[in-house]
Design a protein around this motif. Structure first.
Motif, short mmCIF file in Angstrom:
data_model
loop_
_atom_site.label_atom_id
_atom_site.label_comp_id
_atom_site.label_asym_id
_atom_site.label_seq_id
_atom_site.Cartn_x
_atom_site.Cartn_y
_atom_site.Cartn_z
N ARG A 59 0.82 -1.21 0.00
CA ARG A 59 0.00 0.00 0.00
C ARG A 59 0.86 1.26 0.00
NH1 ARG A 59 -4.43 0.08 4.42
NH2 ARG A 59 -4.70 2.08 3.42
N ALA A 60 2.06 1.18 0.56
CA ALA A 60 2.92 2.36 0.67
C ALA A 60 3.39 2.83 -0.70
CB ALA A 60 4.11 2.07 1.56
N ARG A 61 3.49 1.93 -1.63
CA ARG A 61 3.99 2.30 -2.95
C ARG A 61 2.88 2.66 -3.92
NH1 ARG A 61 9.09 -1.73 -3.90
NH2 ARG A 61 10.17 -1.11 -2.03
N ASP A 62 1.66 2.56 -3.48
CA ASP A 62 0.52 2.87 -4.34
C ASP A 62 0.30 4.38 -4.34
OD1 ASP A 62 -1.72 2.79 -5.87
OD2 ASP A 62 -3.05 2.13 -4.26
N PRO A 63 0.65 5.06 -5.43
CA PRO A 63 0.51 6.51 -5.46
C PRO A 63 -0.93 6.97 -5.31
CG PRO A 63 1.72 5.73 -7.38
CD PRO A 63 1.26 4.53 -6.64
N ARG A 68 -4.97 9.74 -2.06
CA ARG A 68 -6.27 9.73 -1.37
C ARG A 68 -6.11 10.10 0.10
NH1 ARG A 68 -7.47 5.50 -4.91
NH2 ARG A 68 -6.53 3.94 -3.54
N ARG A 69 -5.10 9.55 0.75
CA ARG A 69 -4.87 9.88 2.17
C ARG A 69 -4.54 11.35 2.35
NH1 ARG A 69 -0.77 5.27 3.97
NH2 ARG A 69 -2.11 3.49 3.63
N TRP A 70 -3.65 11.87 1.50
CA TRP A 70 -3.27 13.27 1.60
C TRP A 70 -4.47 14.18 1.38
CZ3 TRP A 70 -3.53 17.10 -2.14
CH2 TRP A 70 -2.95 18.31 -1.78
N ARG A 71 -5.28 13.84 0.39
CA ARG A 71 -6.46 14.66 0.09
C ARG A 71 -7.47 14.62 1.24
NH1 ARG A 71 -9.97 14.79 -5.44
NH2 ARG A 71 -11.20 16.58 -4.80
N SER A 72 -7.65 13.44 1.82
CA SER A 72 -8.58 13.30 2.94
C SER A 72 -8.11 14.12 4.14
CB SER A 72 -8.69 11.83 3.31
OG SER A 72 -9.44 11.67 4.48
N LYS A 73 -6.83 14.04 4.45
CA LYS A 73 -6.29 14.82 5.57
C LYS A 73 -6.41 16.32 5.32
CE LYS A 73 -2.93 11.42 7.16
NZ LYS A 73 -1.52 11.11 7.31
#
Length: 161
Positions: A59-63, A68-73
């Protein structure tokens, strides 16, 4: 892990005691060395096995997932900035103050005067009010938060360091 290390030491000491009781004394060195080698190899194997399973890099290498995480935060931060002063004080102020300390190296615990002077030099008096970790309002539930523009300005100044 600590328990395994203690067990390994106990096993090595036990083998040493058994070897000392053995009538052929020069076997004691070889038995102790063999026990220590087996214990160290076992500990090394366990460390490598645990380290491999602790990090899932699929999951860490999935851009897309990272984006999605960055946008959610980011959306959560903006919502809290536009919300009440209480939300700002509870969620954004500690994060911004921590980022300020990390970026500048100024620690409040070392010298509060230097900490404040550095903050005012970076943010100015008007923005420092919204980052200062000691400026938490006890009645901020009814007060509006500073908004997206203040959050944007604070983040830009932190980014410029």
């Amino acid at each position: 892990m600590r328990r395994i290390g203690v067990i390994a030491i106990v096993v090595v000491l036990g083998v040493q005691l058994l070897a000392l009781v053995h009538p052929d004394r020069h076997v004691a060195l070889w038995m102790g060395a063999a026990a220590a080698t087996i214990a160290l190899l076992t500990v090394r194997w366990l460390v490598v096995r645990d380290a491999g399973s602790a990090f899932d890099d699929s999951r860490a290498r999935d851009p897309a997932e990272t984006l999605r995480r960055w946008r959610s935060k980011t959306e959560i931060m903006i919502a809290r900035a536009d919300s009440t002063r209480s939300d700002w004080d509870k969620y954004l102020r500690p994060m911004l103050a921590r980022q300020f300390e990390l970026a500048t190296g100024a620690r409040k615990g070392k010298d509060p005067r230097v900490f404040r002077a550095t903050a005012v030099a970076l943010f100015g008096e008007q923005l420092w009010v919204w980052v200062d970790p000691d400026n938490v309002s006890r009645t901020g539930v009814d007060e509006p938060g500073p908004g997206r523009a203040v959050l944007d300005d604070v983040l830009r100044r932190l980014e410029g360091i």
